[in-house]
Every structure is written in C-alpha cells, then in structure tokens.
Write an enzyme that holds these catalytic residues in place. Sequence first.
Site, PDB file in Angstrom:
ATOM      1  N   ASN A  78      -9.332  -2.070   0.328  1.00  0.00           N
ATOM      2  CA  ASN A  78     -10.248  -1.584   1.368  1.00  0.00           C
ATOM      3  C   ASN A  78      -9.999  -0.110   1.680  1.00  0.00           C
ATOM      4  OD1 ASN A  78      -7.875  -1.642   2.778  1.00  0.00           O
ATOM      5  ND2 ASN A  78      -8.649  -2.796   4.527  1.00  0.00           N
ATOM      6  N   ASP A 113     -11.429  -6.332   2.420  1.00  0.00           N
ATOM      7  CA  ASP A 113     -10.213  -6.438   3.231  1.00  0.00           C
ATOM      8  C   ASP A 113      -9.618  -7.833   3.010  1.00  0.00           C
ATOM      9  OD1 ASP A 113      -8.377  -6.911   5.294  1.00  0.00           O
ATOM     10  OD2 ASP A 113      -9.532  -5.784   6.774  1.00  0.00           O
ATOM     11  N   TYR A 135       5.845  -4.604   9.829  1.00  0.00           N
ATOM     12  CA  TYR A 135       5.927  -4.643   8.363  1.00  0.00           C
ATOM     13  C   TYR A 135       6.970  -5.676   7.923  1.00  0.00           C
ATOM     14  CZ  TYR A 135       6.512  -2.663   3.614  1.00  0.00           C
ATOM     15  OH  TYR A 135       6.582  -2.466   2.266  1.00  0.00           O
TER      16      TYR A 135
END
Length: 319
Positions: A32, A56, A150
């Site tokens: 994306n 996405d 993350y």
Amino acid sequence: MRILVTGAAGFLGSHLCDRLLREGHEVVGMDNFITGRPQNLAHLAGHPRFSFIRHDVSNFIFVPGKLDAVLHFASPASPNAHSPYGYVNLPIQTMKAGALGTHNTLGVARANKARFLLASTSEIYGDPLEHPQKETYWGHVDPNGLRSVYDEAKRFAEALTMAYHRFHGIDTRIVRIFNTYGPRMQVDDGRVVPNFLKQAICQEPLTVYGDGSQTRSFCYVDDLIEGIYRLLLSDEHNPVNIGNPQETTILEFAHIINRLTGNPAGIVYKASLRSEGDPQRRQPDITRARQILGWEPQVGLEEGLMRTIPYFKQELGKE
Ligand code: NAD
Ligand code: UDP
C-alpha cells in the site's frame, strides 16, 4: 511456484521479488506504499511473471488464482521518530500490519494450502539480556513502550504463525531478520544506515545517538535474501535468525562510514534514545542457520557499504 509477497515495494520485499523471479517463480507483489515506493518495482513493469496488487494487508485479502507460497513482509520497519516512515509515527498501522496483516496472509496461505513465511525481527528480543541472541532466548521487551507497537505486533505474528502451523497444519517458516542494509532503502527512512550515508555524502556530521557505545550487526541485503530463500525451501518451522554476526558499536560504524565516503565533517552526538528502548547490544547467533540451511553471510561490512554508497549518491543527486 506462484508466490505472494506482501511489502513488495519496500526495501527487502523488492529484492525478494527479484530473487524469486530469477529463480523462475511467478510473483504477485502486494503493497500500500505506506513506507515503500513504486520505483523499487519499476524495473519489473511488463515482466511476464510479475503482477502487482495495491492493497492494505490489514484488510481482507483476495488474490485470484492458486498460490503456492505467501511471504509476509508488509510492515513499517524503521524505529526512528524523526522519520515520517518511523513506526513510532505509524503506531496503529504497524500493529495492524503485524497482527491483522499476519492473520489475513495466514488465511490466504490456508485457503491455498500454501507455504507461509513470516518476516520477523531481532526486535522480538527487545533490549536483550543474553548476548549474542539465540532463537531459544525469549527476549526482554517493554510491552507498552514506544517500540512496543512493532515488537509486540511481531511477537503476536510469530505466535499466530505457530498457532496456524500447530492447529491448522500450515507449512510455516519464521525468519528473524537482524539489521539489514543495501540499495533501495529510503533516504529518509531514519534507520542508521540511510541517516549516516545521507549525512556523509552531503558532507555533514553524522548524528550519533547517545555515546555510540550501543552495538548492531549489519547484514548486506544479498546475504539476507539468500538465507531467506534457503529457509523457504527448507522444512524448518522454528524461527531462524538471519543476520551478520560481525558486531560494531555505532560510534565505530560512524567512523567507518566517514572514512569510506571521505567525509571531513566528523560526528555530532545527539540525545540518547535509551529512554525510548534503544537496544544496547544486538548480535545474532547464527548457529541454527549454519546447521539447517548451510548459510552464512559472504559480504563484509565495508564491501557491503561500498556496494550501497553509489545508490545513495544517485538518490541524492551527488554522483
Ligand atoms: P520497508 O519499509 O522498506 O518495507 C515494508 C513495506 O511494507 C513497504 O513497501 C510498505 O509500504 C509495506 N507495507 C507496510 N504496511 C503495509 C500494509 N498494511 N499493507 C501493505 N503494505 C504495507 O522495510 P523493510 O526493511 O524492507 O522491511 C520489510 C520487512 O522486514 C518488515 O516486515 C520488517 O519488519 C522486516 N525486517 C526488516 C529488517 C531490516 O533490517 N531491514 C529487520 C528486521 C525485520
Ligand atoms: N542511530 C544513531 N544515529 C542515527 C540513527 C540511528 O546513532 O542517525 C543509532 C540508534 O540509536 C540505534 C542504532 O543506531 O542504536 C540502530 O538504529 P536503527 O534506527 O537503524 O534501528 P534499530 O537497530 O534500533 O532497530
């Protein structure tokens, strides 16, 4: 094989597509462009075995036709809060790519009875208390600090991958990637290699965070891709570290870059990122990769940097 690569327009994803195509496979790239860019795939336009879907991965994924493998690389990857590409500035997207994106790509693998490979990271070890890091180490991770978006998404992704393997019998692989660099990284990515090379080529002082005593172990991209390809072809379901065990302090690294580029501007010290969870030491133990894949890196740090510098010069218009 017909292979879906998510994150295909990124640094690693684009090199992976190149390698898979060179091996004769058919590749469907998906991205994306949140941190990647179309230029990384421009050379593949019109390639008879390459196609691209702009999508996405956090949303339901549909890929027409049968797939034999799914390689999930889509995720922001730079921790740097000063970069627009840093995951600290894309926290929700990062968690969704790691969590929902992994769920969706595993679903695609399941529907196709395809092999699945997850791009995990050394970050799952956090700020490690064991050194070097073996795959058996469980890590030392702050569950809600700045880097957690993350680290925890990747830890969740590993757990979900193993759940699909154990419960649904999906043929999965997990690669734990350690700091990798090379051409096609974004100049403004914010990670230390793009930052230092950009500063050095522009003859500016290199920004060393803290006192520069923190260490990293840098792997050249071609070595990493070789390791990942061997893992894909192997039967190994447990996580495998792929990285270069040659460890250097960030201060030494800055001096190497200034020497290789002939930058007279030296270094400048900036505030430490320690409070933001900057790991102090990182070095892969690659015994497992050596034994199972017969893999070890071939490109030394200075050679890899010399291969990378021309790309950054070109990007900066300083050839
Ligand atoms: P990158 O930012 O260059 O590439 C990531 C790509 O994923 C980009 O093209 C981005 O646009 C795409 N992407 C992100 N979210 C997406 C989404 N929701 N849907 C579709 N596409 C999306 O970073 P990279 O260094 O190439 O990293 C690739 C993968 O490898 C990441 O999963 C990263 O966590 C992992 N990794 C990289 C390193 C490294 O040193 N380069 C180290 C550890 C792990
Ligand atoms: N770093 C630095 N100067 C910079 C960028 C990064 O000193 O301009 C340091 C950072 O503090 C970290 C190391 O370099 O200790 C590697 O950072 P990077 O952003 O590449 O990723 P990390 O390995 O932390 O995921």
